[in-house]
Write a protein that holds these residues in place. Structure first.
Motif, PDB file in Angstrom:
ATOM      1  N   ARG A 190      25.102  15.603  18.414  1.00  0.00           N
ATOM      2  CA  ARG A 190      24.618  15.123  19.714  1.00  0.00           C
ATOM      3  C   ARG A 190      23.091  15.030  19.752  1.00  0.00           C
ATOM      4  N   ALA A 191      22.419  15.820  18.907  1.00  0.00           N
ATOM      5  CA  ALA A 191      20.960  15.806  18.890  1.00  0.00           C
ATOM      6  C   ALA A 191      20.413  14.443  18.474  1.00  0.00           C
ATOM      7  N   LEU A 192      21.192  13.695  17.707  1.00  0.00           N
ATOM      8  CA  LEU A 192      20.750  12.375  17.259  1.00  0.00           C
ATOM      9  C   LEU A 192      20.682  11.375  18.408  1.00  0.00           C
ATOM     10  N   TYR A 193      21.260  11.752  19.568  1.00  0.00           N
ATOM     11  CA  TYR A 193      21.241  10.864  20.730  1.00  0.00           C
ATOM     12  C   TYR A 193      20.485  11.470  21.916  1.00  0.00           C
ATOM     13  N   LYS A 194      19.622  12.442  21.644  1.00  0.00           N
ATOM     14  CA  LYS A 194      18.780  12.993  22.715  1.00  0.00           C
ATOM     15  C   LYS A 194      17.863  11.893  23.251  1.00  0.00           C
ATOM     16  N   GLY A 195      17.823  11.776  24.563  1.00  0.00           N
ATOM     17  CA  GLY A 195      16.980  10.752  25.181  1.00  0.00           C
ATOM     18  C   GLY A 195      17.650   9.398  25.301  1.00  0.00           C
ATOM     19  N   TRP A 196      18.942   9.334  24.985  1.00  0.00           N
ATOM     20  CA  TRP A 196      19.660   8.054  25.039  1.00  0.00           C
ATOM     21  C   TRP A 196      19.744   7.510  26.469  1.00  0.00           C
ATOM     22  N   LEU A 197      20.014   8.382  27.455  1.00  0.00           N
ATOM     23  CA  LEU A 197      20.182   7.919  28.833  1.00  0.00           C
ATOM     24  C   LEU A 197      18.945   7.223  29.399  1.00  0.00           C
ATOM     25  N   PRO A 198      17.745   7.821  29.306  1.00  0.00           N
ATOM     26  CA  PRO A 198      16.578   7.089  29.821  1.00  0.00           C
ATOM     27  C   PRO A 198      16.328   5.774  29.073  1.00  0.00           C
ATOM     28  N   SER A 199      16.735   5.721  27.809  1.00  0.00           N
ATOM     29  CA  SER A 199      16.603   4.472  27.061  1.00  0.00           C
ATOM     30  C   SER A 199      17.508   3.403  27.630  1.00  0.00           C
ATOM     31  N   VAL A 200      18.746   3.787  27.954  1.00  0.00           N
ATOM     32  CA  VAL A 200      19.705   2.849  28.542  1.00  0.00           C
ATOM     33  C   VAL A 200      19.204   2.351  29.897  1.00  0.00           C
ATOM     34  N   ILE A 201      18.742   3.288  30.720  1.00  0.00           N
ATOM     35  CA  ILE A 201      18.233   2.913  32.042  1.00  0.00           C
ATOM     36  C   ILE A 201      17.010   2.011  31.916  1.00  0.00           C
ATOM     37  N   GLY A 202      16.180   2.285  30.923  1.00  0.00           N
ATOM     38  CA  GLY A 202      14.961   1.507  30.741  1.00  0.00           C
ATOM     39  C   GLY A 202      15.192   0.092  30.258  1.00  0.00           C
ATOM     40  N   VAL A 203      16.342  -0.172  29.636  1.00  0.00           N
ATOM     41  CA  VAL A 203      16.628  -1.512  29.112  1.00  0.00           C
ATOM     42  C   VAL A 203      16.622  -2.548  30.231  1.00  0.00           C
ATOM     43  N   ILE A 204      17.226  -2.193  31.382  1.00  0.00           N
ATOM     44  CA  ILE A 204      17.399  -3.180  32.456  1.00  0.00           C
ATOM     45  C   ILE A 204      16.074  -3.642  33.060  1.00  0.00           C
ATOM     46  N   PRO A 205      15.192  -2.727  33.539  1.00  0.00           N
ATOM     47  CA  PRO A 205      13.916  -3.228  34.076  1.00  0.00           C
ATOM     48  C   PRO A 205      13.035  -3.837  33.000  1.00  0.00           C
ATOM     49  N   TYR A 206      13.126  -3.305  31.769  1.00  0.00           N
ATOM     50  CA  TYR A 206      12.270  -3.800  30.680  1.00  0.00           C
ATOM     51  C   TYR A 206      12.600  -5.253  30.349  1.00  0.00           C
ATOM     52  N   VAL A 207      13.840  -5.528  30.010  1.00  0.00           N
ATOM     53  CA  VAL A 207      14.193  -6.896  29.643  1.00  0.00           C
ATOM     54  C   VAL A 207      14.192  -7.799  30.862  1.00  0.00           C
ATOM     55  N   GLY A 208      14.630  -7.259  32.013  1.00  0.00           N
ATOM     56  CA  GLY A 208      14.660  -8.073  33.214  1.00  0.00           C
ATOM     57  C   GLY A 208      13.290  -8.580  33.600  1.00  0.00           C
ATOM     58  N   LEU A 209      12.301  -7.682  33.611  1.00  0.00           N
ATOM     59  CA  LEU A 209      10.941  -8.073  33.976  1.00  0.00           C
ATOM     60  C   LEU A 209      10.322  -8.975  32.922  1.00  0.00           C
ATOM     61  N   ASN A 210      10.584  -8.686  31.649  1.00  0.00           N
ATOM     62  CA  ASN A 210      10.037  -9.534  30.590  1.00  0.00           C
ATOM     63  C   ASN A 210      10.466 -10.985  30.772  1.00  0.00           C
ATOM     64  N   PHE A 211      11.756 -11.202  30.958  1.00  0.00           N
ATOM     65  CA  PHE A 211      12.245 -12.564  31.084  1.00  0.00           C
ATOM     66  C   PHE A 211      11.875 -13.193  32.413  1.00  0.00           C
ATOM     67  N   GLN A 245       6.404  -3.525  29.955  1.00  0.00           N
ATOM     68  CA  GLN A 245       6.028  -2.294  29.261  1.00  0.00           C
ATOM     69  C   GLN A 245       5.499  -1.252  30.241  1.00  0.00           C
ATOM     70  N   THR A 246       4.669  -1.660  31.181  1.00  0.00           N
ATOM     71  CA  THR A 246       4.066  -0.723  32.135  1.00  0.00           C
ATOM     72  C   THR A 246       5.117  -0.082  33.041  1.00  0.00           C
ATOM     73  N   VAL A 247       6.049  -0.895  33.537  1.00  0.00           N
ATOM     74  CA  VAL A 247       7.075  -0.382  34.444  1.00  0.00           C
ATOM     75  C   VAL A 247       8.044   0.553  33.725  1.00  0.00           C
ATOM     76  N   ALA A 248       8.425   0.204  32.506  1.00  0.00           N
ATOM     77  CA  ALA A 248       9.440   0.985  31.789  1.00  0.00           C
ATOM     78  C   ALA A 248       8.854   2.143  30.981  1.00  0.00           C
ATOM     79  N   TYR A 249       7.535   2.215  30.863  1.00  0.00           N
ATOM     80  CA  TYR A 249       6.932   3.201  29.961  1.00  0.00           C
ATOM     81  C   TYR A 249       7.271   4.661  30.275  1.00  0.00           C
ATOM     82  N   PRO A 250       7.281   5.085  31.555  1.00  0.00           N
ATOM     83  CA  PRO A 250       7.640   6.485  31.827  1.00  0.00           C
ATOM     84  C   PRO A 250       8.998   6.881  31.246  1.00  0.00           C
ATOM     85  N   LEU A 251       9.956   5.964  31.269  1.00  0.00           N
ATOM     86  CA  LEU A 251      11.269   6.252  30.691  1.00  0.00           C
ATOM     87  C   LEU A 251      11.166   6.422  29.180  1.00  0.00           C
ATOM     88  N   ASP A 252      10.262   5.657  28.570  1.00  0.00           N
ATOM     89  CA  ASP A 252      10.065   5.776  27.127  1.00  0.00           C
ATOM     90  C   ASP A 252       9.429   7.123  26.779  1.00  0.00           C
TER      91      ASP A 252
END
Length: 237
Positions: free
Chosen positions: A81-102, A143-150
Motif C-alpha cells: 500500500r505504501a507504493l500508492y501513498k498520496g494517490w487520492l490527492p493525485s486523483v482529485i488533482g487530475v480534474i481541475p488540472y486537466v480541466g483548467l488546462n484545456f 499548475q497554480t490551482v492544482a499545486y497544493p494537491l501535488d
C-alpha cells in the motif's frame, strides 16, 4: 501530472464513428479524467519512488540504489500500500488540472481567432509562437490551482520514510512528525506547522519545468494532428 495531460487530450479527440459524433464538454472532461486517472494509477508506484529518489541525499535514512531497489525496499519494509501513498490527492488533482488546462487553452485560442488582437490570427489560424503562449498560459493556471494537491501528494509519499520530515520541510532540525491519517490531515498539519505558503513551496522551479512542457505538448499534438489531417477540436459541440 503533465504526462497524463496528453493522455486526456488524445482520448477526448477519439470521437466514435463519423465526424458528426460529438461529445459534450462535460462528457469530454469525464472521459478524459478517467483516462488520466487510469494512466496515473498504472504508473503511480514509479512516481512514488521517483519522488523519494529526487530528495535523497547522502544523509537520507535510506540509500536507494535505483528504481528497482527503491520499489523492492518500499514494498518489503512498508508494504504494497505504501507504493500508492498520496494517490487520492493525485486523483482529485487530475480534474481541475486537466480541466483548467484545456479550458484556458481552447478559450484563449478561440478568443484570439475571433478578435484577432495585434494581428495574431490570420485566416482563422494561429502561429506556433502564439499557440505556445496559449499553452504556457493554460499550464500556468492549471499548475497554480492544482499545486497544493501535488505538494500534499509528495508529502504523503514520504510517510514511513524514517526522519523524512527534515527533507520535506527543508529544515534539518525539524521535529515535525511526518505522519498523516489521510489527505485532509496532511493539509491541516502542513498549514498548522508551516503556514499556508508551504502548500506552494517549489511552485516557481516546478513551473519552469512543467509550463513549457505543457505548451510544447499542446503545440506538438496539434501539429501532428494537422499533418495527419485530423479535423477535430476539443471545443467542438
Amino acid at each position: 501530472m503533465s504526462k497524463h495531460l496528453m493522455v486526456f487530450y488524445g482520448f477526448i479527440r477519439q470521437q466514435p464513428g463519423n465526424e458528426e459524433a460529438q461529445l459534450t464538454p462535460l462528457l469530454r472532461l469525464g472521459a478524459g479524467a478517467c483516462a488520466g486517472i487510469i494512466a496515473m494509477s498504472a504508473t503511480y508506484p514509479m512516481d512514488m519512488v521517483r519522488g523519494r529518489l529526487t530528495v535523497q541525499t547522502e544523509k537520507s535514512p535510506h540509500q536507494y540504489r535505483g528504481i528497482l531497489h527503491a520499489l523492492s525496499t518500499v514494498f518489503r519494509e512498508e508494504g504494497p500500500r505504501a507504493l500508492y501513498k498520496g494517490w487520492l490527492p493525485s486523483v482529485i488533482g487530475v480534474i481541475p488540472y486537466v480541466g483548467l488546462n484545456f479550458a484556458v487553452y481552447e478559450s484563449l485560442k478561440d478568443w484570439l481567432i475571433k478578435s484577432k488582437p495585434f494581428g495574431l490570427a490570420e485566416d482563422s489560424e494561429l502561429s506556433v509562437a502564439t499557440r505556445l503562449a496559449c499553452g504556457a498560459a493554460a499550464g500556468t493556471v492549471g499548475q497554480t490551482v492544482a499545486y497544493p494537491l501535488d505538494v500534499i501528494r509528495r508529502r504523503m509519499q514520504m510517510v514511513g520514510w524514517k526522519d523524512a520530515a527534515s527533507v520535506v520541510t527543508g529544515d534539518r532540525k525539524s521535529k515535525i512528525p511526518l505522519e498523516y491519517t489521510g489527505m485532509i490531515d496532511a493539509f491541516r498539519k502542513t498549514v498548522r506547522h508551516e503556514g499556508f505558503g508551504a502548500l506552494y513551496k517549489g511552485l516557481v522551479p516546478n513551473s519552469v519545468k512543467v509550463v513549457p512542457s505543457i505548451a510544447i505538448a499542446f503545440v506538438t499534438y496539434e501539429i501532428v494532428k494537422d499533418i495527419l489531417g485530423v479535423e477535430m477540436r476539443i471545443s467542438d459541440g
